[in-house]
Design a protein around this motif. Structure first.
Motif, PDB file in Angstrom:
ATOM      1  N   SER A  15       0.829  -1.205   0.000  1.00 21.72           N
ATOM      2  CA  SER A  15       0.000   0.000   0.000  1.00 21.72           C
ATOM      3  C   SER A  15       0.861   1.251   0.000  1.00 21.72           C
ATOM      4  N   ARG A  16       0.391   2.260  -0.674  1.00 25.51           N
ATOM      5  CA  ARG A  16       1.053   3.558  -0.612  1.00 25.51           C
ATOM      6  C   ARG A  16       0.243   4.466   0.303  1.00 25.51           C
ATOM      7  N   ASN A  18      -2.833   3.969   2.233  1.00 24.67           N
ATOM      8  CA  ASN A  18      -3.359   3.540   3.539  1.00 24.67           C
ATOM      9  C   ASN A  18      -2.265   3.278   4.566  1.00 24.67           C
ATOM     10  N   PHE A  66     -10.783   1.829  -1.812  1.00 21.38           N
ATOM     11  CA  PHE A  66     -12.048   1.502  -2.477  1.00 21.38           C
ATOM     12  C   PHE A  66     -11.827   0.268  -3.358  1.00 21.38           C
ATOM     13  N   SER A 106      -9.398   5.785   0.003  1.00 23.02           N
ATOM     14  CA  SER A 106      -8.558   6.106  -1.155  1.00 23.02           C
ATOM     15  C   SER A 106      -9.164   5.395  -2.354  1.00 23.02           C
ATOM     16  N   TYR A 114     -15.967  10.230 -10.560  1.00 25.53           N
ATOM     17  CA  TYR A 114     -17.086   9.903  -9.664  1.00 25.53           C
ATOM     18  C   TYR A 114     -18.139  11.011  -9.683  1.00 25.53           C
TER      19      TYR A 114
HETATM   20  C1  LIG Z   1      -9.395  -5.524  -5.948  1.00 28.01           C
HETATM   21  C2  LIG Z   1      -9.307  -4.070  -6.253  1.00 28.01           C
HETATM   22  C3  LIG Z   1     -10.474  -3.372  -6.550  1.00 28.01           C
HETATM   23  C4  LIG Z   1     -10.419  -1.998  -6.800  1.00 28.01           C
HETATM   24  N1  LIG Z   1     -11.580  -1.334  -7.066  1.00 28.01           N
HETATM   25  C5  LIG Z   1     -11.561   0.009  -7.276  1.00 28.01           C
HETATM   26  C6  LIG Z   1     -12.758   0.720  -7.502  1.00 28.01           C
HETATM   27  O1  LIG Z   1     -13.865   0.167  -7.520  1.00 28.01           O
HETATM   28  N2  LIG Z   1     -12.675   2.057  -7.729  1.00 28.01           N
HETATM   29  C7  LIG Z   1     -11.482   2.731  -7.717  1.00 28.01           C
HETATM   30  O2  LIG Z   1     -11.486   3.943  -7.907  1.00 28.01           O
HETATM   31  N3  LIG Z   1     -10.316   2.076  -7.460  1.00 28.01           N
HETATM   32  C8  LIG Z   1     -10.332   0.729  -7.251  1.00 28.01           C
HETATM   33  N4  LIG Z   1      -9.159   0.060  -6.965  1.00 28.01           N
HETATM   34  C9  LIG Z   1      -7.912   0.838  -6.786  1.00 28.01           C
HETATM   35  C10 LIG Z   1      -7.643   1.082  -5.295  1.00 28.01           C
HETATM   36  O3  LIG Z   1      -8.716   1.788  -4.703  1.00 28.01           O
HETATM   37  C11 LIG Z   1      -6.342   1.833  -5.077  1.00 28.01           C
HETATM   38  O4  LIG Z   1      -5.303   1.082  -5.622  1.00 28.01           O
HETATM   39  C12 LIG Z   1      -6.099   2.105  -3.599  1.00 28.01           C
HETATM   40  O5  LIG Z   1      -7.072   2.964  -3.081  1.00 28.01           O
HETATM   41  C13 LIG Z   1      -4.741   2.717  -3.339  1.00 28.01           C
HETATM   42  O6  LIG Z   1      -4.515   2.709  -1.945  1.00 28.01           O
HETATM   43  P1  LIG Z   1      -3.222   1.953  -1.314  1.00 28.01           P
HETATM   44  O7  LIG Z   1      -1.997   2.637  -1.864  1.00 28.01           O
HETATM   45  O8  LIG Z   1      -3.380   2.091   0.153  1.00 28.01           O
HETATM   46  O9  LIG Z   1      -3.306   0.503  -1.750  1.00 28.01           O
HETATM   47  C14 LIG Z   1      -9.178  -1.314  -6.743  1.00 28.01           C
HETATM   48  C15 LIG Z   1      -8.007  -2.026  -6.464  1.00 28.01           C
HETATM   49  C16 LIG Z   1      -8.066  -3.386  -6.215  1.00 28.01           C
HETATM   50  C17 LIG Z   1      -6.780  -4.137  -5.905  1.00 28.01           C
END
Ligand SMILES: Cc1cc2nc3c(=O)[nH]c(=O)nc-3n(C[C@H](O)[C@H](O)[C@H](O)COP(=O)(O)O)c2cc1C
Length: 179
Positions: A15-16, A18, A66, A106, A114
């Protein structure tokens, strides 16, 4: 005011956002950060412990990336097993009444996606309605969500700014209108 931040990210090492948010919030004195996937990697949730954590705090923050327009699976499971009839809702279920409830999310998609006409069509307020409805049923005050959107263009500077803004937001005692 005591704040509980429940972090639900299935892969915090990668994660970046969170991870950065979580590390920042851990520095706050009156904030308890609870890493859900670290506690329950096999999805076997200690319901009594989770309910006690809710009872012990005034403001509950759910922090997550998300995933498919909702939360990662363990957080949904947590809602299913912890927010029980007779505890969180029902004629005797008043244990969460009056608490504050908010989301910190995030999303990969940028803010402009959106909205009506954007590629995701619906706003974050629309897509997070189930959480708002849950707060309503449990007698909690649903506060505006904290969002960081658009991972493709996220700079380190914006990420650090959002961490500071999140820390100020979750510890601000005056978020409710009219208070
Ligand atoms: C299984 C999965 C489902 C995701 N679904 C969405 C989504 O519905 N909408 C969106 O904007 N991003 C979606 N993403 C992107 C993530 O929201 C995003 O990579 C994350 O918020 C980044 O935070 P992090 O750096 O803490 O992982 C999804 C990512 C994954 C792995």
């Amino acid at each position: 005011m005591k704040t509980l931040v429940i972090v639900a990210h299935p892969n915090l090492e990668q994660s970046r956002v969170n991870k950065t948010w979580m590390n920042r919030l851990q520095q706050e004195e009156n904030v308890m950060v609870h890493n859900l996937y670290a506690h329950y990697p096999t999805f076997v949730i200690d319901v009594d412990k989770e309910q006690q954590l809710l009872l012990d705090h005034d403001r509950i923050v759910l922090q997550f990336p998300f995933y498919w327009y909702s939360s990662p699976a363990l957080l949904k499971h947590w809602q299913d097993v912890v927010l029980k009839y007779g505890f969180a809702y029902g004629s005797q279920g008043n244990k969460l009444h009056g608490k504050e409830f908010m989301l910190a999310i995030s999303s990969g998609g940028p803010a402009e996606a959106y909205q009506a006409g954007g590629y995701n069509h619906y706003s974050m307020s629309e897509l997070t309605r189930p959480f708002q409805a849950t707060a309503n049923l449990c007698g909690m005050h649903f506060l505006p969500s904290f969002l960081l959107q658009g991972m493709m263009s996220l700079t380190e500077e914006r990420l650090q700014e959002s961490s500071e803004a999140l820390a100020s937001y979750v510890t601000n005692p005056n978020l409710r209108a009219g208070r």
